[in-house]
Design a protein around this motif. Structure first.
Motif, PDB file in Angstrom:
ATOM      1  N   PRO A 268       0.781  -1.340  -0.171  1.00 32.14           N
ATOM      2  CA  PRO A 268       0.139  -0.023   0.065  1.00 32.14           C
ATOM      3  C   PRO A 268       0.815   0.873  -0.004  1.00 32.14           C
ATOM      4  N   SER A 269       1.979   1.311   0.298  1.00 34.37           N
ATOM      5  CA  SER A 269       2.993   2.172   0.307  1.00 34.37           C
ATOM      6  C   SER A 269       3.647   3.020  -0.325  1.00 34.37           C
ATOM      7  N   VAL A 270       4.251   1.254  -1.763  1.00 34.44           N
ATOM      8  CA  VAL A 270       4.613   1.466  -2.278  1.00 34.44           C
ATOM      9  C   VAL A 270       3.933   2.484  -3.767  1.00 34.44           C
ATOM     10  N   SER A 271       5.155   2.609  -4.336  1.00 33.58           N
ATOM     11  CA  SER A 271       4.987   3.799  -5.805  1.00 33.58           C
ATOM     12  C   SER A 271       5.327   3.558  -6.927  1.00 33.58           C
ATOM     13  N   CYS A 272       6.033   2.834  -6.942  1.00 34.69           N
ATOM     14  CA  CYS A 272       7.023   2.233  -7.432  1.00 34.69           C
ATOM     15  C   CYS A 272       7.953   1.362  -7.487  1.00 34.69           C
ATOM     16  N   ALA A 273       7.874   0.616  -8.699  1.00 33.76           N
ATOM     17  CA  ALA A 273       8.743  -0.969  -8.178  1.00 33.76           C
ATOM     18  C   ALA A 273       9.308  -1.224  -9.260  1.00 33.76           C
ATOM     19  N   ILE A 274      11.128  -1.688  -9.231  1.00 32.53           N
ATOM     20  CA  ILE A 274      12.274  -1.766  -9.710  1.00 32.53           C
ATOM     21  C   ILE A 274      12.166  -3.351  -9.627  1.00 32.53           C
ATOM     22  N   ALA A 275      11.993  -3.527 -10.286  1.00 38.14           N
ATOM     23  CA  ALA A 275      11.939  -5.295 -10.813  1.00 38.14           C
ATOM     24  C   ALA A 275      13.113  -6.093 -11.962  1.00 38.14           C
ATOM     25  N   ASP A 276      13.654  -6.959 -11.442  1.00 37.27           N
ATOM     26  CA  ASP A 276      14.491  -7.613 -12.199  1.00 37.27           C
ATOM     27  C   ASP A 276      13.206  -8.450 -13.653  1.00 37.27           C
ATOM     28  N   MET A 277      14.583  -8.831 -13.921  1.00 39.39           N
ATOM     29  CA  MET A 277      13.113  -9.741 -14.988  1.00 39.39           C
ATOM     30  C   MET A 277      13.728 -10.651 -14.685  1.00 39.39           C
ATOM     31  N   ARG A 278      14.008 -11.452 -14.712  1.00 38.71           N
ATOM     32  CA  ARG A 278      15.523 -12.882 -14.143  1.00 38.71           C
ATOM     33  C   ARG A 278      15.534 -12.969 -13.022  1.00 38.71           C
ATOM     34  N   MET A 279      14.633 -13.490 -11.816  1.00 41.59           N
ATOM     35  CA  MET A 279      14.464 -14.289 -10.724  1.00 41.59           C
ATOM     36  C   MET A 279      14.143 -15.541 -10.234  1.00 41.59           C
ATOM     37  N   PRO A 280      15.008 -16.321  -9.611  1.00 40.68           N
ATOM     38  CA  PRO A 280      13.808 -16.975  -9.356  1.00 40.68           C
ATOM     39  C   PRO A 280      12.507 -17.064  -8.537  1.00 40.68           C
ATOM     40  N   GLY A 281      11.183 -17.965  -9.217  1.00 38.13           N
ATOM     41  CA  GLY A 281      10.440 -17.877  -8.900  1.00 38.13           C
ATOM     42  C   GLY A 281       9.471 -17.340  -9.660  1.00 38.13           C
ATOM     43  N   MET A 282       9.565 -16.007  -9.218  1.00 37.50           N
ATOM     44  CA  MET A 282       8.780 -14.440 -10.313  1.00 37.50           C
ATOM     45  C   MET A 282       8.907 -14.246 -10.886  1.00 37.50           C
ATOM     46  N   SER A 283       9.067 -14.176 -11.979  1.00 38.83           N
ATOM     47  CA  SER A 283       9.858 -12.764 -12.863  1.00 38.83           C
ATOM     48  C   SER A 283       9.559 -11.821 -12.699  1.00 38.83           C
ATOM     49  N   GLY A 284      10.124 -10.654 -12.511  1.00 35.72           N
ATOM     50  CA  GLY A 284       9.876  -9.039 -12.760  1.00 35.72           C
ATOM     51  C   GLY A 284       8.285  -8.831 -13.621  1.00 35.72           C
ATOM     52  N   LEU A 285       8.098  -9.332 -15.054  1.00 29.79           N
ATOM     53  CA  LEU A 285       7.113  -9.331 -15.650  1.00 29.79           C
ATOM     54  C   LEU A 285       5.986 -10.143 -14.665  1.00 29.79           C
ATOM     55  N   ALA A 286       6.033 -10.878 -14.843  1.00 30.07           N
ATOM     56  CA  ALA A 286       4.751 -11.820 -13.481  1.00 30.07           C
ATOM     57  C   ALA A 286       4.598 -11.250 -12.977  1.00 30.07           C
ATOM     58  N   LEU A 287       5.374 -10.750 -11.564  1.00 26.37           N
ATOM     59  CA  LEU A 287       5.268  -9.441 -10.748  1.00 26.37           C
ATOM     60  C   LEU A 287       4.672  -8.146 -11.151  1.00 26.37           C
ATOM     61  N   HIS A 288       4.554  -7.897 -11.591  1.00 30.47           N
ATOM     62  CA  HIS A 288       3.481  -6.404 -12.520  1.00 30.47           C
ATOM     63  C   HIS A 288       2.455  -6.877 -13.060  1.00 30.47           C
ATOM     64  N   GLU A 289       2.745  -7.768 -13.749  1.00 33.09           N
ATOM     65  CA  GLU A 289       0.449  -8.664 -13.941  1.00 33.09           C
ATOM     66  C   GLU A 289      -0.074  -9.380 -13.238  1.00 33.09           C
ATOM     67  N   HIS A 290       1.252  -9.514 -11.707  1.00 30.33           N
ATOM     68  CA  HIS A 290       0.002 -10.277 -10.474  1.00 30.33           C
ATOM     69  C   HIS A 290       0.091  -8.748  -9.927  1.00 30.33           C
ATOM     70  N   LEU A 291       0.139  -7.920  -9.495  1.00 31.24           N
ATOM     71  CA  LEU A 291      -0.182  -7.107  -9.168  1.00 31.24           C
ATOM     72  C   LEU A 291      -1.113  -6.328  -9.918  1.00 31.24           C
ATOM     73  N   LEU A 292      -1.119  -5.761 -10.959  1.00 33.99           N
ATOM     74  CA  LEU A 292      -2.319  -4.864 -11.281  1.00 33.99           C
ATOM     75  C   LEU A 292      -3.878  -6.164 -11.861  1.00 33.99           C
ATOM     76  N   ALA A 293      -3.794  -7.838 -11.499  1.00 32.13           N
ATOM     77  CA  ALA A 293      -3.930  -8.218 -11.452  1.00 32.13           C
ATOM     78  C   ALA A 293      -5.113  -8.115  -9.246  1.00 32.13           C
ATOM     79  N   SER A 294      -4.126  -8.602  -9.458  1.00 32.55           N
ATOM     80  CA  SER A 294      -4.336  -8.496  -7.743  1.00 32.55           C
ATOM     81  C   SER A 294      -5.118  -6.765  -7.168  1.00 32.55           C
ATOM     82  N   GLY A 295      -5.337  -5.852  -8.332  1.00 33.91           N
ATOM     83  CA  GLY A 295      -5.864  -4.526  -7.535  1.00 33.91           C
ATOM     84  C   GLY A 295      -4.866  -3.275  -7.141  1.00 33.91           C
ATOM     85  N   ASN A 296      -3.161  -3.718  -7.539  1.00 30.29           N
ATOM     86  CA  ASN A 296      -2.046  -3.279  -6.492  1.00 30.29           C
ATOM     87  C   ASN A 296      -1.281  -2.569  -8.051  1.00 30.29           C
TER      88      ASN A 296
END
Length: 127
Positions: free
Chosen positions: A47-75
């Motif tokens: 709720p406090s984050v204005s911007c996220a900087i995320a690496d595309m390639r990480m173990p587990g969820m990628s940066g793009l998957a994180l972005h898509e998850h945030l959108l889908a979850s209403g964040n």
């Protein structure tokens, strides 16, 4: 007194997390660093984050998957993706998905700060 935006740094590379956090804090921003998307999502800071900087390639969820998850979850947090493995098809998909920028490592401090400035607009969340 105006508050400073909080920027989340999500990268599995500790040196990237540390240097990016130092850069953002020296530029007058609040920053929080996470070793994975899952750590960020469970941090309680969404709720406090204005911007996220995320690496595309990480173990587990990628940066793009994180972005898509945030959108889908209403964040809908403004997201900047960074990568050492540029791919034009992935870049196009990421920009179509609404990321603010897709930066290829190495990028300059000014490039990153310019992207953050575009991502953090007046009226967005701050801490």
């Amino acid at each position: 007194m105006p508050t400073k935006p909080l920027v989340a740094i999500v990268d599995d590379d500790e040196s990237i997390r540390v240097t990016t956090k130092d850069l953002l804090e020296s530029a007058g921003l609040n920053a929080a660093a996470f070793a994975s998307a899952e750590d960020f999502l469970s941090s309680g800071l969404l709720p406090s984050v204005s911007c996220a900087i995320a690496d595309m390639r990480m173990p587990g969820m990628s940066g793009l998957a994180l972005h898509e998850h945030l959108l889908a979850s209403g964040n809908p947090i403004s997201t900047i993706l960074i990568t050492a493995y540029p791919d034009e098809l992935v870049r196009a998909r990421a920009l179509q998905a609404g990321v603010v920028a897709y930066l290829t490592k190495p990028f300059t401090d000014d490039e990153l700060l310019g992207c953050i400035s575009s991502a953090v607009r007046p009226g967005q969340r701050s801490v």
